[in-house]
Design an enzyme around this catalytic site. Structure first.
Site, PDB file in Angstrom:
ATOM      1  CG  PHE A  77      -1.780   1.084   1.508  1.00  0.00           C
ATOM      2  CD1 PHE A  77      -2.865   1.359   1.019  1.00  0.00           C
ATOM      3  CD2 PHE A  77      -1.151   2.314   2.223  1.00  0.00           C
ATOM      4  CE1 PHE A  77      -3.643   2.439   1.050  1.00  0.00           C
ATOM      5  CE2 PHE A  77      -1.927   3.463   2.409  1.00  0.00           C
ATOM      6  CZ  PHE A  77      -3.071   3.710   2.172  1.00  0.00           C
ATOM      7  CG  ASP A  78       3.089   1.831   3.449  1.00  0.00           C
ATOM      8  OD1 ASP A  78       2.375   1.082   3.472  1.00  0.00           O
ATOM      9  OD2 ASP A  78       3.734   2.441   4.389  1.00  0.00           O
TER      10      ASP A  78
END
Length: 416
Positions: free
Chosen positions: A200-201
């Site tokens: 996600f990051d």
């Protein structure tokens, strides 16, 4: 999308009832450490953060007493709230907590508080002032102070080098669990981020970079948590799948990057008239010595990434499949990095042809390394792992020489 033109407005301090900063702590089965973490963070913010704040505990479907502990902390400490999710996934928790928050600046940190909290105000200050749009803590800056094992250090650096080559990332540390984003930017980017786990990051940062947003980096002091429950191999494989998916989306134009840049990006800088006739700064010369130095640096990084991927997948896949996977991933990243850093080519012109040349070099490298492995295993049924790695390094050095010759023939004097 909401139109966001011109410089970002500075966040105005709100009354005590309205939080300027919302720090999200995603947790899964952390009943033991959650209380001390939240109390320490709450104490630090109360003493050192000059704006109203909120701490949101995002429970990822814990099956122990984490949720009970979280509700107890919410009743004990002002400004602590709890969000419960019925499914696991750090990315899912962050997306849900950030989307539901009313604070203009959103942040998150890991529950182990590996990052020194003294970096929190420097992390969010540029977002509050409007100078930057996202902020990340980096463990890879020269002034960062990091305590962790060699294995995690090599994997982290190899992963970030791979991101630079494969996705042209310009941020230094995608995985540090210490990040912040402006809420007006998050509302535009979050619907486009598909990953719900550890990637996600990275996906958020790549989209932000491609949208022309400013990413602020803060060197941090970071001490590894020896009780970390992250499955390194599973996470690495998931990250590679995420990189492949995101890379395809970027190449095929499936993401609305033009609209994102128009809505969110900062206006380009205009050169002064006396600078217009000068050669662009940072242009890579076509001279062979400089190219060799840069090619060697990319090659060292690619070899490290290759070895990390091979070791990480060797047990699950076997020697030959692990070699194929590691070579393929690093070959694509190597071609992209050499195209930009060694030969000074930017843009998409001739990119397809250059990557075909890189795949040809990949085929030669695969033949050399697979042949070397086959010979080694024919001579010794179960060779020692260091011997296996030494043979692969030697074969990769030979493949590297062939790669440089092929890429230079194809890219020399073809700078975009």
């Amino acid at each position: 999308m909401t139109a966001l033109s011109g410089p970002r407005a500075a966040v105005q301090a709100r009354p005590a009832a309205g939080a300027v900063l919302d720090v999200v702590i995603p947790v899964y089965n952390e009943e033991t450490d959650l209380g001390s973490c939240v109390r320490r963070l709450h104490s630090h913010l109360s003493e050192h953060f000059p704006y109203p704040f909120r701490i949101t505990i995002a429970d990822n479907a814990s099956v122990d007493d984490t949720l009970t502990v979280a509700h107890g902390l919410a009743g004990e400490l002002p400004g602590v709230e709890v969000l419960h999710l019925d499914a696991k996934g750090r990315g899912r928790a962050l997306s849900a907590a950030w989307s539901a928050s009313s604070a203009p600046v959103l942040a998150y940190m890991d529950v182990d508080l590996s990052t020194d909290l003294a970096a929190l105000l420097p992390l969010v200050a540029p977002l509050i002032s409007g100078h930057s749009d996202l902020a990340i803590g980096t463990r890879l800056a020269r002034t960062s102070r990091v305590v962790r094992g060699a294995k995690r250090e090599v994997i982290s650096r190899a992963y970030n080098l791979l991101l630079r080559g494969a996705l042209a990332a310009r941020f230094s540390d995608a995985q540090c669990g210490f990040k912040a984003i402006r809420a007006d930017v998050a509302v535009e980017l979050l619907p486009l981020v598909r990953d719900t786990g550890w990637f996600f990051d990275t996906e958020l940062l790549v989209l932000a970079q491609r949208a022309g947003l400013r990413i602020h980096e803060v060197p941090v002091d970071w001490v590894d948590d020896p009780d970390s429950r992250v499955d390194i191999v599973a996470t690495a494989l998931a990250d590679l799948r995420g990189m492949g998916r995101l890379g395809r989306a970027l190449l095929t134009g499936a993401l609305p990057l033009t609209d994102l840049r128009a809505q969110l990006g900062r206006a380009p800088l205009t050169a002064r008239p006396e600078q217009l006739d000068r050669e662009p700064l940072g242009q890579v010369p076509v001279g062979l010595p400089r190219q060799l130095v840069r090619f060697a640096a990319v090659g060292v990084a690619s070899t490290l990434a290759y070895l990390v991927l091979f070791v990480a997948t060797r047990g699950a896949l076997g020697a030959q499949p692990a070699n194929l996977l590691a070579l393929l991933v690093t070959a694509v990243a190597n071609t992209a990095a050499n195209r930009r850093l060694t030969f000074g080519i930017s843009g998409r012109r001739h990119a397809g042809r250059h990557h075909l040349q890189g795949l040809l070099a990949f085929g030669l490298g695969l033949a050399l390394t697979s042949g070397s492995l086959a010979v080694l295993h024919a001579a010794h049924a179960a060779p020692a792992r260091p011997v296996e790695l030494a043979v692969l390094v030697a074969a990769n050095l030979a493949a590297t020489v062939l790669r440089f010759v092929l890429l230079r023939l194809g890219m020399h004097h073809r700078r975009g």
